[in-house]
Write a protein that holds these residues in place. Structure first.
Motif, PDB file in Angstrom:
ATOM      1  N   ALA A  24       0.818  -1.210   0.000  1.00  0.00           N
ATOM      2  CA  ALA A  24       0.000   0.000   0.000  1.00  0.00           C
ATOM      3  C   ALA A  24       0.859   1.271   0.000  1.00  0.00           C
ATOM      4  CB  ALA A  24      -0.935  -0.001   1.201  1.00  0.00           C
ATOM      5  N   ALA A  25       1.952   1.262   0.758  1.00  0.00           N
ATOM      6  CA  ALA A  25       2.810   2.446   0.812  1.00  0.00           C
ATOM      7  C   ALA A  25       3.472   2.696  -0.537  1.00  0.00           C
ATOM      8  CB  ALA A  25       3.875   2.266   1.899  1.00  0.00           C
ATOM      9  N   ALA A  26       3.944   1.637  -1.173  1.00  0.00           N
ATOM     10  CA  ALA A  26       4.566   1.788  -2.488  1.00  0.00           C
ATOM     11  C   ALA A  26       3.549   2.273  -3.514  1.00  0.00           C
ATOM     12  CB  ALA A  26       5.175   0.464  -2.928  1.00  0.00           C
ATOM     13  N   GLN A  27       2.319   1.769  -3.436  1.00  0.00           N
ATOM     14  CA  GLN A  27       1.292   2.193  -4.372  1.00  0.00           C
ATOM     15  C   GLN A  27       0.972   3.682  -4.220  1.00  0.00           C
ATOM     16  OE1 GLN A  27      -0.399   0.540  -6.955  1.00  0.00           O
ATOM     17  NE2 GLN A  27       1.303  -0.888  -6.654  1.00  0.00           N
ATOM     18  N   ALA A  28       0.905   4.149  -2.988  1.00  0.00           N
ATOM     19  CA  ALA A  28       0.622   5.568  -2.756  1.00  0.00           C
ATOM     20  C   ALA A  28       1.734   6.443  -3.317  1.00  0.00           C
ATOM     21  CB  ALA A  28       0.444   5.826  -1.265  1.00  0.00           C
ATOM     22  N   ALA A  29       2.986   6.025  -3.126  1.00  0.00           N
ATOM     23  CA  ALA A  29       4.113   6.792  -3.649  1.00  0.00           C
ATOM     24  C   ALA A  29       4.140   6.782  -5.170  1.00  0.00           C
ATOM     25  CB  ALA A  29       5.421   6.231  -3.085  1.00  0.00           C
ATOM     26  N   LEU A  30       3.846   5.640  -5.769  1.00  0.00           N
ATOM     27  CA  LEU A  30       3.824   5.545  -7.229  1.00  0.00           C
ATOM     28  C   LEU A  30       2.709   6.400  -7.823  1.00  0.00           C
ATOM     29  CD1 LEU A  30       4.438   1.708  -7.666  1.00  0.00           C
ATOM     30  CD2 LEU A  30       6.038   3.550  -8.202  1.00  0.00           C
ATOM     31  N   LEU A  31       1.537   6.373  -7.189  1.00  0.00           N
ATOM     32  CA  LEU A  31       0.420   7.163  -7.688  1.00  0.00           C
ATOM     33  C   LEU A  31       0.730   8.657  -7.624  1.00  0.00           C
ATOM     34  CD1 LEU A  31      -2.490   7.187  -8.764  1.00  0.00           C
ATOM     35  CD2 LEU A  31      -3.284   7.189  -6.384  1.00  0.00           C
ATOM     36  N   ARG A  66     -13.444   5.982  -9.442  1.00  0.00           N
ATOM     37  CA  ARG A  66     -13.337   4.809  -8.579  1.00  0.00           C
ATOM     38  C   ARG A  66     -11.869   4.579  -8.213  1.00  0.00           C
ATOM     39  NH1 ARG A  66     -18.050   0.502 -10.014  1.00  0.00           N
ATOM     40  NH2 ARG A  66     -19.724   2.030 -10.302  1.00  0.00           N
ATOM     41  N   PRO A  67     -11.562   3.655  -7.306  1.00  0.00           N
ATOM     42  CA  PRO A  67     -10.167   3.431  -6.902  1.00  0.00           C
ATOM     43  C   PRO A  67      -9.276   3.112  -8.103  1.00  0.00           C
ATOM     44  CG  PRO A  67     -11.659   2.319  -5.396  1.00  0.00           C
ATOM     45  CD  PRO A  67     -12.502   2.815  -6.524  1.00  0.00           C
ATOM     46  N   PRO A  68      -8.041   3.604  -8.106  1.00  0.00           N
ATOM     47  CA  PRO A  68      -7.153   3.381  -9.247  1.00  0.00           C
ATOM     48  C   PRO A  68      -6.685   1.936  -9.354  1.00  0.00           C
ATOM     49  CG  PRO A  68      -5.979   4.476  -7.482  1.00  0.00           C
ATOM     50  CD  PRO A  68      -7.418   4.435  -7.061  1.00  0.00           C
ATOM     51  N   PHE A  73       4.663  -0.269 -15.292  1.00  0.00           N
ATOM     52  CA  PHE A  73       5.605   0.792 -15.648  1.00  0.00           C
ATOM     53  C   PHE A  73       5.764   0.884 -17.163  1.00  0.00           C
ATOM     54  CE2 PHE A  73       6.895  -0.178 -11.313  1.00  0.00           C
ATOM     55  CZ  PHE A  73       7.143   1.087 -10.787  1.00  0.00           C
ATOM     56  N   ASP A  74       5.622   2.087 -17.686  1.00  0.00           N
ATOM     57  CA  ASP A  74       6.011   2.389 -19.054  1.00  0.00           C
ATOM     58  C   ASP A  74       7.368   3.064 -18.959  1.00  0.00           C
ATOM     59  OD1 ASP A  74       6.279   3.019 -21.686  1.00  0.00           O
ATOM     60  OD2 ASP A  74       4.769   4.591 -21.704  1.00  0.00           O
ATOM     61  N   GLU A  75       8.429   2.330 -19.279  1.00  0.00           N
ATOM     62  CA  GLU A  75       9.791   2.762 -18.961  1.00  0.00           C
ATOM     63  C   GLU A  75       9.857   2.961 -17.439  1.00  0.00           C
ATOM     64  OE1 GLU A  75      11.920   2.410 -21.234  1.00  0.00           O
ATOM     65  OE2 GLU A  75      10.491   2.188 -22.869  1.00  0.00           O
ATOM     66  N   ASP A  76      10.112   4.199 -16.950  1.00  0.00           N
ATOM     67  CA  ASP A  76      10.133   4.411 -15.496  1.00  0.00           C
ATOM     68  C   ASP A  76       8.907   5.165 -15.004  1.00  0.00           C
ATOM     69  OD1 ASP A  76      10.766   6.821 -16.668  1.00  0.00           O
ATOM     70  OD2 ASP A  76      12.313   7.356 -15.206  1.00  0.00           O
ATOM     71  N   HIS A  77       7.861   5.246 -15.841  1.00  0.00           N
ATOM     72  CA  HIS A  77       6.645   5.971 -15.469  1.00  0.00           C
ATOM     73  C   HIS A  77       5.605   5.008 -14.882  1.00  0.00           C
ATOM     74  CE1 HIS A  77       8.135   9.509 -17.537  1.00  0.00           C
ATOM     75  NE2 HIS A  77       8.293   8.817 -18.646  1.00  0.00           N
ATOM     76  N   PRO A  78       5.219   5.165 -13.613  1.00  0.00           N
ATOM     77  CA  PRO A  78       4.122   4.352 -13.073  1.00  0.00           C
ATOM     78  C   PRO A  78       2.811   4.742 -13.756  1.00  0.00           C
ATOM     79  CG  PRO A  78       5.394   5.427 -11.323  1.00  0.00           C
ATOM     80  CD  PRO A  78       5.784   6.079 -12.605  1.00  0.00           C
ATOM     81  N   CYS A  79       2.063   3.743 -14.188  1.00  0.00           N
ATOM     82  CA  CYS A  79       0.818   3.995 -14.924  1.00  0.00           C
ATOM     83  C   CYS A  79      -0.372   3.391 -14.181  1.00  0.00           C
ATOM     84  CB  CYS A  79       0.900   3.404 -16.330  1.00  0.00           C
ATOM     85  SG  CYS A  79       2.189   4.121 -17.365  1.00  0.00           S
ATOM     86  N   PHE A  80      -1.428   4.168 -14.082  1.00  0.00           N
ATOM     87  CA  PHE A  80      -2.655   3.757 -13.411  1.00  0.00           C
ATOM     88  C   PHE A  80      -3.849   4.014 -14.339  1.00  0.00           C
ATOM     89  CE2 PHE A  80       0.375   4.545 -10.103  1.00  0.00           C
ATOM     90  CZ  PHE A  80       0.065   3.679  -9.076  1.00  0.00           C
ATOM     91  N   ALA A 163      -4.098  -3.401  -5.504  1.00  0.00           N
ATOM     92  CA  ALA A 163      -3.951  -2.370  -6.541  1.00  0.00           C
ATOM     93  C   ALA A 163      -4.920  -2.568  -7.692  1.00  0.00           C
ATOM     94  CB  ALA A 163      -2.521  -2.321  -7.050  1.00  0.00           C
ATOM     95  N   GLY A 164      -6.089  -3.155  -7.382  1.00  0.00           N
ATOM     96  CA  GLY A 164      -7.120  -3.331  -8.389  1.00  0.00           C
ATOM     97  C   GLY A 164      -7.116  -4.669  -9.085  1.00  0.00           C
TER      98      GLY A 164
END
Length: 317
Positions: A24-31, A66-68, A73-80, A163-164
Motif C-alpha cells: 500500500a505504501a509503495a502504491q501511494a508513492a507511485l500514484l 473509482r479506486p485506481p 511501468f512504461d519505462e520508469d513511469h508508473p501507470c494507473f 492495486a485493483g
C-alpha cells in the motif's frame, strides 16, 4: 508464427510489477508521481484520437472516479487507470451506440479541449504497441470491477484490493480475480481457399474468420472444430495454434488458429452466421485491398485481419 506478437494489443513488454500490488505504501508513492488514464464507460481518454491522454493523479477529472488500478511501468513511469463512468457529460453529449461502432467523443470540462474520451476500436490503430497494451488492460480490468461488484460466493458487496487486481469479500473472505474469456478464431483453409463468414447485424459486406468461445473442459483444437461445425457445417482436420490477441470488448483473449477443412459444403446456423463462403487466395487479395465488389475485409487491427494478411504473405509458419 514469425510475427505472432505484432498483432494490435500484442505484447509490448509492459512491466506489470505484480510484486508491488500488495504494498500500500509503495502504491501511494507511485500514484503521487505517476500518470493516470481516465476511462469513461469503456472509452479511454485520448489526445485528439492520436494517443492516450494521461493525467496527473490530482486532476479534477479524477475526483469522482473509482479506486485506481495499477497497470505497471512504461519505462520508469508508473501507470494507473481510473474509471470515471459516474461522471455525466453535459446535455446532449452522452455516447449513443449507433450500429457497429460508436464514433462519438466526450470532453470533460476540467480538461484541455484536445483531450476526449473515444471508443478504443476507433483509435486503436493510432496507438503505439505500449499504449495499446495499457489501454486494453485498463479497459478490461475496469469493466470487470463494474460488472463484478458482489461476491459470487455469498452475494455481499466486495471491495478492490491488490492495486485493483483482486476483489475481496469482507463477509466470507473469498477472493475474486479479473476474468478473461478465451475465444478461438480460425483461418479455415482448403487448398487455395479460405472460409469467411458474417454475423447478423454486421455492416453490409463485412466478413471475417469464424470464431467462438472455448467451453469448459474443451481444448483449443476441439473448440475450433466444434465451432466451425456448429456454425458452418464444415468438418476440420489438422488444427494448429498461431497467435493470440487480447481483445478488450469487453475482456476476451482471442486464440488465433489455422485449420484444414476436410469438407467444403456449407450448412449455416442462422443464429450464428448470416452468410459464409469460400474465397480464393486471388479473390482475397482484392478483398483485403478494398477492391472486391461485395466483400469488405475484416476490421484492421483485429486478429482476423492479421491472420488473413499473413496467410496471403505466406507467413503463417
Amino acid at each position: 508464427m514469425r510475427l505472432a506478437e505484432t498483432v494490435t494489443f500484442g505484447g509490448s513488454g509492459l512491466n506489470r510489477a505484480a510484486e508491488l500490488r500488495g504494498d500500500a505504501a509503495a502504491q501511494a508513492a507511485l500514484l503521487a508521481r505517476g500518470r493516470v488514464l481516465a476511462v469513461w464507460r469503456g472509452k479511454p481518454l485520448t489526445r485528439g484520437g492520436e494517443g492516450l491522454g494521461w493525467l496527473p493523479s490530482d486532476s479534477v477529472a479524477l475526483h469522482h472516479g473509482r479506486p485506481p488500478v495499477f497497470l505497471g511501468f512504461d519505462e520508469d513511469h508508473p501507470c494507473f487507470a481510473v474509471d470515471i463512468s459516474d461522471w455525466v457529460p453535459e446535455a446532449g453529449a452522452e455516447a449513443v451506440q449507433a450500429g457497429f461502432l460508436d464514433q462519438s467523443e466526450q470532453h470533460h470540462p476540467g480538461l484541455p479541449r484536445d483531450l476526449v474520451f473515444a471508443e478504443l476500436r476507433a483509435v486503436m490503430l493510432r496507438l503505439s504497441p505500449r499504449e495499446a497494451e495499457l489501454a486494453a488492460t485498463a479497459k478490461a480490468v475496469l469493466q470487470w470491477h463494474r460488472s463484478h461488484g458482489f461476491c459470487a460466493v455469498c452475494g455481499a458487496a466486495s471491495r478492490p484490493t491488490m492495486a485493483g487486481w483482486q476483489r475481496a469479500c469482507p463477509a466470507c473472505g473469498a477472493h475474486h480475480f479479473p476474468r478473461t474469456d478465451p475465444v478461438v478464431i480460425m483461418l479455415v483453409t482448403q487448398g487455395n481457399r479460405a472460409l469467411l463468414g458474417r454475423s447478423p447485424g454486421w455492416p453490409e459486406g463485412m466478413y471475417s474468420c469464424l470464431a467462438g468461445f472455448v467451453e469448459p473442459g474443451e481444448t483449443v483444437e476441439a473448440a475450433v472444430r466444434r465451432e466451425v461445425w456448429e456454425e458452418a457445417g464444415v468438418r476440420l482436420g489438422a488444427v494448429r495454434y498461431l497467435s493470440s490477441q487480447p481483445w478488450p470488448f469487453p475482456a476476451s483473449l482471442m486464440l488465433g488458429c489455422a485449420a484444414e477443412a476436410l469438407s467444403d459444403s456449407i450448412t449455416l446456423d442462422p443464429a450464428e452466421l448470416e452468410h459464409a463462403l469460400w474465397v480464393s487466395r486471388e479473390e482475397m487479395v482484392a478483398v483485403m485491398s478494398g477492391a472486391h465488389p461485395r466483400i469488405k475485409p475484416a476490421r484492421q487491427g483485429a486478429i482476423a485481419h492479421f491472420l488473413i494478411h499473413n496467410w496471403l504473405a505466406d507467413r503463417l509458419d
